[in-house]
Scaffold this active site. Structure first.
Site, PDB file in Angstrom:
ATOM      1  N   GLY A   9     100.742 -17.842  63.681  1.00 43.63           N
ATOM      2  CA  GLY A   9     100.942 -16.511  64.252  1.00 43.63           C
ATOM      3  C   GLY A   9     101.534 -16.601  65.644  1.00 43.63           C
ATOM      4  N   ILE A  14      98.558 -12.594  70.242  1.00 38.26           N
ATOM      5  CA  ILE A  14      97.677 -13.647  70.756  1.00 38.26           C
ATOM      6  C   ILE A  14      98.289 -15.025  70.558  1.00 38.26           C
ATOM      7  CG2 ILE A  14      95.438 -14.771  70.393  1.00 38.26           C
ATOM      8  CD1 ILE A  14      94.316 -11.969  69.692  1.00 38.26           C
ATOM      9  N   ASP A  33     104.915 -19.394  62.009  1.00 34.07           N
ATOM     10  CA  ASP A  33     104.935 -17.949  61.742  1.00 34.07           C
ATOM     11  C   ASP A  33     105.919 -17.686  60.609  1.00 34.07           C
ATOM     12  OD1 ASP A  33     104.625 -15.073  62.072  1.00 34.07           O
ATOM     13  OD2 ASP A  33     104.059 -15.473  64.145  1.00 34.07           O
ATOM     14  N   GLY A  72      97.330 -13.543  61.316  1.00 28.87           N
ATOM     15  CA  GLY A  72      96.562 -12.514  60.634  1.00 28.87           C
ATOM     16  C   GLY A  72      97.329 -11.217  60.512  1.00 28.87           C
ATOM     17  N   SER A 112      87.379 -11.497  64.308  1.00 32.20           N
ATOM     18  CA  SER A 112      87.526 -10.196  64.961  1.00 32.20           C
ATOM     19  C   SER A 112      86.169  -9.548  65.105  1.00 32.20           C
ATOM     20  CB  SER A 112      88.431  -9.284  64.132  1.00 32.20           C
ATOM     21  OG  SER A 112      88.411  -7.950  64.611  1.00 32.20           O
ATOM     22  N   TYR A 154      90.244  -5.316  56.039  1.00 34.57           N
ATOM     23  CA  TYR A 154      90.439  -6.146  57.236  1.00 34.57           C
ATOM     24  C   TYR A 154      89.114  -6.727  57.746  1.00 34.57           C
ATOM     25  CZ  TYR A 154      91.573  -7.508  62.025  1.00 34.57           C
ATOM     26  OH  TYR A 154      91.711  -8.207  63.199  1.00 34.57           O
TER      27      TYR A 154
END
Length: 260
Positions: A9, A14, A33, A72, A112, A154
């Site tokens: 990612g 982030i 990514d 994510g 998260s 999620y």
């Protein structure tokens, strides 16, 4: 001492902030990514996960010092299941052998604070059983059931990821091999993924009603990057299976005395 990090990612949010911070500190970062990265793969597929191992092995020469499984999605779709849980777990498991040549191997995943929200039990069970077809099927059922049901996808993927970290960190494969494995649980961070919740004053006020963040409110991805950098540094030799909430106080407000 310069270390070699793999950051998934890495093209935005982030992951991008963490890659930039580590690079500024003189480390080698192999960014992963679906675009704009050294290793371009789709972690929602088996083919993409295999390509991840091939690409990182080639780019690193076969030895890395740290894995930051950060990639994510926040969409209420089956693809979020594929990336957030199975993509993250595959990243950690497939790349773990490349840590064996490091003097200070480290690994961390991005969960998260949404892991605190009520999960869909059927989806959670399929995730923790490692049954990707069943998990994707259940996610499809939740989407078909409507927005409220799909909204559980999620948070359920992030709860499953946090539980996977807790279950696996103390095992022979991780702790027994001298690899601290942990996770972070960010609150609302101002990234492209959260733009729908942070793009206006009204939206920010609304999301903070759901996610109370009494300490300094919504924050920038660089603040998360500092934590990820420490968790994957040589200084962190003993944290094992911890899910570190960097959330402005959401966890403390929501769970209170129910955990300690």
């Amino acid at each position: 001492m310069s270390r070699t990090y793999v950051v998934t990612g890495a093209a935005s949010g982030i992951g991008k902030a963490t890659s930039e911070l580590l690079t500024e500190r003189g480390h080698r970062v192999i960014g992963v990514d679906i675009h704009d990265a050294e290793v371009v793969v789709d972690l929602s597929t088996d083919e993409g996960r295999a390509a991840l191992l091939e690409g990182v092995t080639a780019a690193s020469g076969g030895t890395i010092d740290a894995i930051i499984a950060n990639a994510g999605l926040a969409t209420s779709t089956p693809t979020t299941v594929a990336v957030n849980f199975f993509g993250a777990v595959s990243t950690l498991e497939l790349l773990r052998p490349l840590l064996s040549g490091s003097d200070a191997p480290r690994a961390v995943a991005t969960a998260s604070m949404a892991s605190l929200f009520p999960a869909d039990q059927e989806l959670l069970d399929a995730l923790l059983a490692g049954d990707e077809p069943a998990a994707l099927h259940r996610a499809g059922e939740l989407v078909a059931a409507g927005e409220q049901a799909a909204g559980q996808i999620y948070g359920t993927t992030k709860q499953a990821l946090a539980k996977w970290i807790r279950r696996n960190a103390p095992t022979a494969e991780w702790a027994g091999a001298g690899i601290p494995l942990n996770a972070i649980a960010p609150g609302v961070v101002e990234t492209p993924m959260t733009s729908a919740f942070t793009g206006s004053t009204e939206a920010r006020e609304a999301i903070l009603q759901q996610v109370p963040m009494p300490l300094n409110g919504i924050f920038a991805p660089r603040d998360v990057a500092y934590l990820l950098a420490w968790l994957t540094s040589e200084e962190n030799a003993h944290l094992c299976g911890q899910v570190v909430f960097i959330d402005g106080g959401s966890d403390a407000v929501i769970r209170g005395d129910s955990t300690w």
